[in-house]
Enzyme design. Structure first.
Site, short mmCIF file in Angstrom:
data_model
loop_
_atom_site.label_atom_id
_atom_site.label_comp_id
_atom_site.label_asym_id
_atom_site.label_seq_id
_atom_site.Cartn_x
_atom_site.Cartn_y
_atom_site.Cartn_z
N GLU A 70 36.34 42.39 31.08
CA GLU A 70 35.47 42.12 29.94
C GLU A 70 34.63 43.29 29.44
O GLU A 70 33.62 43.06 28.78
CB GLU A 70 34.53 40.98 30.30
CG GLU A 70 33.47 41.32 31.37
CD GLU A 70 33.83 40.89 32.79
OE1 GLU A 70 35.03 40.71 33.05
OE2 GLU A 70 32.93 40.75 33.61
N GLU A 115 37.10 36.28 28.51
CA GLU A 115 36.54 37.63 28.37
C GLU A 115 35.51 37.70 27.25
O GLU A 115 34.51 38.40 27.36
CB GLU A 115 37.66 38.65 28.13
CG GLU A 115 38.76 38.66 29.19
CD GLU A 115 38.26 38.73 30.63
OE1 GLU A 115 37.20 39.34 30.86
OE2 GLU A 115 38.92 38.16 31.52
#
Ligand SMILES: *[C@@H]1O[C@H](CO)[C@@H](O)[C@H](O)[C@H]1NC(C)=O
Ligand SMILES: *[C@@H]1O[C@H](CO)[C@@H](O)[C@H](O)[C@H]1NC(C)=O
Ligand SMILES: *[C@@H]1O[C@H](CO)[C@@H](O)[C@H](O)[C@H]1NC(C)=O
Ligand SMILES: *[C@@H]1O[C@H](CO)[C@@H](O)[C@H](O)[C@H]1NC(C)=O
Ligand SMILES: *[C@@H]1O[C@H](CO)[C@@H](O)[C@H](O)[C@H]1NC(C)=O
Ligand SMILES: [Zn+2]
Length: 908
Positions: A296, A330
């Site tokens: 992420e 994410e």
């Protein structure tokens, strides 16, 4: 914050200027210096052969001195430091006497000729050199084929502890700073980082330096950059955030789905959290290999190709679902994790549990017809997976103290992700929707750009509840019972008289002996139930009966019980616990399923199967009850209960694989699946298509003729079509087609399919082919296949793990894989040992079917020869425990199961 003070008192070096490193023994940084800003310049040398890929780095770190010290500790790993200079910002140089790399703690220790003064800022400047390997950690390369040419994408993976492999830095999540990143590249490549490019400067030798804008204050593990021959698609969200989806140039069309989902979920989360996304852009890039499925990094999310690319007509519906939730996961991290970060890795679950819960919520919001909240129950990152992972003594609490990188790596597991998500979902339920959402917003707003612990979240929720004028609720007291203790309860409901039930809790463990002898543990349980007289599975926070964390049962008087034939506890399986009843009640529930299963919520149908089978394993209900929960499935058409049912049947298949009863199971499965197989082959919804792949897989492997016939036909046409373009196999039937084709043919066919695997540039297609290849019945072909998994020019590293797990499911391969893994342990450990859940998955996957003493002894023998199993330790211990359970299970239940199968098949 406690530990900061501890360090301060013990290690305050006012008394003397020791240059003795042993004085500081913690693996955590001493916090005598706090980083404020990093200037980082990276010059990759990536234009020769891949064996020589490397980079030059220069970092200038602005630090604030908190304690008088003449030693600096910061993180660095596998880097060669060429020059270190410390200044006070006015170009006064602080003399550096020497520096030293301590491999064990991954510290760079710099000894200076004088002490730094508290309250002053300094600059640490380091010139260094590092290697770029295919190790999927730090700054790494991964390769793909562009026609016959091998090309590379260079990208980074810092989480959890590899930023230190890219730059010397203060590599702890709470030590947030801003970053100015510069990447020097050749003009034919494109570079990306967390922020947009501010300007590009020409350098010597036809190089260009991309200077990126300053990042917000963030943790080192979120830093990212990437470069390669890459291209993108772009769109803007409704709130005008630029989203670009990148991949190797020849796959960019396959990023369309990710772009659409990225835009939609970004907007959803801005609205859900009531906080705008704060960066000017979001890039998402698919790289050929990735150690997680995705990462992420703020403003530059990286994905494996398998996780992000979607090709209409090629990718299966299961993969499409996976891509969607991965993207939502994410994107939600951009708030949960990036904006507000756990103070230390012990609260990793706060990141991962939240993002996991949010990925279901997010996709549910943007694609409601997928019914993701129902799928949460049976998804492999969802509730029932967590319950299965969390049912032994060897599991760990959600919140877990960790220190060194090996420990940190080990908790990227189902407890942090799935149990974390499940307990948050339960909290959402007992707080109610408004309180939960506003509580999150308060938490994120008050902790923005900071590092927090789970306590801040509990307080924000409790405050919000008060603000809304609800009764005071001690969120911390409740949630601590779920996150500080391992395992979970089984709640037993007994009818006391016509209109009263007794509800009590006990610690559940899958192993009967352990369950009977273990220390009791109690939880704060928001119990709810519904009855046949007034079935309502949409319970809300007002229907809760609290079972407190003590050993006392509660009694609930309810007139609707008088006329009820059954009750079901835990509507929609919203609570993280199992429910048990008296045998009579179980039988009434099973009767209801057989009469009209639709009266019971689709999620609870899956719950009933899953609970019954696990309670039976632990000796809490009879095997007849467990088996009885499957009998209604001939009429079931929904995905969710089928997944729960097929899971038990799959385990039954592994258990019986080498026994005479296997034949009966095959026939039972064929009868059970015949109708639903016919139905799903023509279904068109998302759930139908996912069911198609699961049902057909089970149907063909149990030898259902209608399935095999269709699969063989398609396989032969596909095999004959050497151009590979015309014959389209139904994506969701593909696994069965390849498997049927391979299992019934010899080496010549195997070689052709393997050739297609090597040529394929679609990650999902490659996985389907690998799965098919594992279906061969020839031991020598398996043996050759196993050798290929060691050679990354043959089978991509991360795919080799899948291949091994696939082969282990094949009765012929079952023992061969373990022997191979044991013999080549060093190879696999060197390749995957440091990488998150690779080794655990491998060990678990390869030993899943084991249920004989011979297999147990092999495993134990292996354990004796390997003192240190690193990141595989927990998985190994679990495997050993599971095999013993499997052995006992078979001994106890074989005769009952065989009898039941024969009865179902009409043979009795
Ligand atoms: C970082 O970059 C910004 C421009 O984005 C610039 O104004 C600033 O001076 C840089 N900081 C340092 C320490 O070089
Ligand atoms: C771009 O996003 C808008 C909504 O923000 C959407 O309506 C449009 O279809 C998208 N275009 C593409 C090419 O995805
Ligand atoms: C919640 O309330 C407590 C006590 O009133 C206060 O100390 C705390 O800062 C508040 N926390 C949040 C996140 O609002
Ligand atoms: C039970 O059912 C009977 C007959 O239908 C009805 O008269 C009675 O009121 C019901 N009792 C309750 C508690 O609902
Ligand atoms: C690995 O595979 C490549 C490509 O097929 C081959 O050239 C090489 O010899 C293999 N390496 C080993 C150790 O077998
Ligand atoms: Zn995550």
């Amino acid at each position: 914050m406690l530990w900061i003070f501890i360090f301060y008192f013990i290690y305050n070096t006012e008394v003397g200027m020791s240059t003795d490193n042993s004085i500081y023994e913690s693996v955590r940084l001493p916090l005598s210096l706090i980083p404020l800003h990093y200037n980082l310049e990276i010059t990759p040398h990536i234009y020769g052969s891949k064996e020589d890929f490397s980079f030059d780095g220069f970092v200038r770190i602005k630090v604030l001195c908190k304690e008088k010290r003449d030693i600096i500790w910061l993180h660095s790993k596998s880097l060669k430091h060429k020059e270190i200079r410390i200044t006070d910002g006015e170009d006064r140089i602080i003399p550096v006497i020497s520096w030293d790399l301590e491999a064990k703690r991954e510290f760079l220790i710099i000894m200076m000729g004088e002490s730094l003064s508290p309250g002053e800022t300094y600059y640490i400047e380091i010139k260094y050199h590092g290697l770029i390997l295919n190790d999927l950690k730090g700054f790494f390369y991964s390769s793909y084929k562009d026609g016959a040419v091998e090309k590379y994408i260079f990208s980074t993976q810092m989480q959890p502890t590899d930023a230190r492999k890219v730059l010397p830095c203060f590599d702890e999540p709470a030590l947030k700073a801003t970053f100015n990143v510069t990447i020097v590249r050749r003009t034919d490549l494109t570079s990306l980082s967390n922020m947009p490019i501010l300007r590009s400067e020409e350098r010597d030798h036809e190089l260009v330096a991309d200077v990126f804008e300053t990042t917000p204050i963030m943790s080192t593990y979120l830093l990212a950059f990437a470069l390669g021959d890459i291209d993108y698609l772009q769109n803007f969200t409704e709130t005008n955030i630029q989203i670009r989806t990148w991949s190797r140039s020849n796959a960019v069309e396959q990023t369309k789905f990710a772009l659409e989902l990225g835009c939609k979920t970004m907007t959803f989360f801005e609205d859900y959290f009531q906080i705008k996304y704060i960066l000017p852009k979001e890039d998402m890039i698919a790289v050929p290999e990735h150690i997680f499925n995705a990462m992420e990094n703020w403003g530059l999310i990286t994905y494996s190709e398998n996780g992000m690319l979607y090709q209409e007509g090629v990718t299966s519906e299961v993969s499409k679902n996976f891509a969607a939730i991965l993207i939502a996961h994410e994107i939600s991290h951009q708030w949960f994790g990036n904006l507000v970060t756990p103070e230390w890795w012990d609260d990793l679950w706060l990141n991962e549990g939240f993002a996991t819960y949010m990925m279901f919520l997010g996709v549910d919001a943007v694609i409601p017809e997928w019914k993701m909240m129902d799928m949460f129950i049976i998804h492999n990152r969802g509730l029932q997976s967590a319950l299965a992972f969390d049912d032994s003594l060897t599991t760990h609490p959600v919140y877990v103290p960790v220190n060194d990188p090996a420990e940190i790596n080990e908790i990227f597991d189902l407890i942090s992700y799935a149990k974390g998500a499940a307990v948050l979902r339960m909290m959402n339920f007992f707080l109610g929707e408004t309180t939960f959402r506003n509580g999150i917003t308060n938490y994120l707003t008050s902790q923005s750009y900071k590092a927090a612990t789970h306590n801040e979240l509990w307080y924000a929720m409790a405050n919000q509840s008060l603000v809304e004028g609800k009764a005071e609720i001690d969120v911390k007291k409740i949630m601590d019972t779920w996150i500080l203790q391992k395992n979970y309860p089984v709640v037993t409901v007994t009818l006391v008289n016509g209109n009263t039930i007794k509800v009590e809790q006990a610690r559940f463990l899958i192993n009967e002996e352990h369950r009977k002898n273990a220390e009791p543990i109690y939880w704060e349980i928001p119990f709810a139930y519904t009855t046949s007289d007034n079935p309502n599975f949409e319970k809300t926070d007002v229907d809760i009966h609290w079972l407190h964390a003590d050993r006392y049962p509660i009694y609930i008087k309810d007139d609707s019980l008088t006329n009820s034939t059954w009750l079901v506890g835990n509507p929609q399986q919203i609570g993280y616990y199992r429910v048990n009843y008296e045998e009579k009640m179980w039988i009434s529930i099973i009767d209801q399923l057989k009469r009209n299963h639709k009266v019971i919520h689709v999620v609870n149908r899956a719950q009933i199967i899953n609970d019954a089978w696990n309670l039976a394993s632990s000796g809490l209900v009879s095997m007849d009850v467990a088996l009885g929960t499957l009998e209604y499935l001939t009429k079931e058409t929904d995905l969710v209960p089928w997944v729960a049912g097929l899971q038990e049947l799959h385990k039954l298949g592994l258990a019986l694989q080498l026994t005479p009863a296997f034949g009966h199971l095959q026939i039972f499965m064929q009868n059970l699946l015949a109708n639903v197989f016919k139905k799903v082959m023509t279904g068109s919804t998302h759930h139908d298509k996912i069911m198609k792949s699961m049902i057909s897989n089970a149907a063909c492997s149990s030898g259902l003729q209608s399935c095999l016939h269709l699969a063989r036909q398609m396989f032969d046409r596909w095999l004959d079509d050497s151009s590979l373009l015309r014959v389209e196999i139904d994506n969701d039937f593909k696994l069965s087609v390849y498997c049927a084709g391979i299992s019934e043919n010899g080496v010549r066919t195997w070689d052709i399919v393997y050739g297609r695997y090597k040529k394929s540039d679609s990650a999902s297609e490659r996985r389907s082919l690998l799965h098919g290849l594992s279906c061969t019945r020839e031991p020598w072909i398996i043996s050759r296949f196993l050798q290929l998994t060691k050679n990354s020019s043959e089978i991509q590293q991360t795919e080799s793990i899948d291949a091994l797990i696939y082969i282990a499911q094949n009765p012929v391969g079952r023992l061969m894989v373990w022997d191979f893994l044991a013999e080549n342990w060093k190879h696999f450990f060197d390749t995957f040992g440091a990488g998150l859940n690779h080794m655990p998955n491998l060990v678990k996957g390869v030993t899943e079917a084991f249920n004989t003493y011979g297999e147990l002894i092999k495993l134990q023998h292996f354990g004796e020869r390997h003192a240190d199993l690193g990141t595989a330790t927990r998985a190994y211990n679990n495997a050993a425990a599971t095999i013993q359970l499997n052995i006992r299970w078979l001994k106890k239940y074989y005769v009952i199961v065989e009898g039941w199968l024969m009865k179902q098949n009409g043979a009795l």
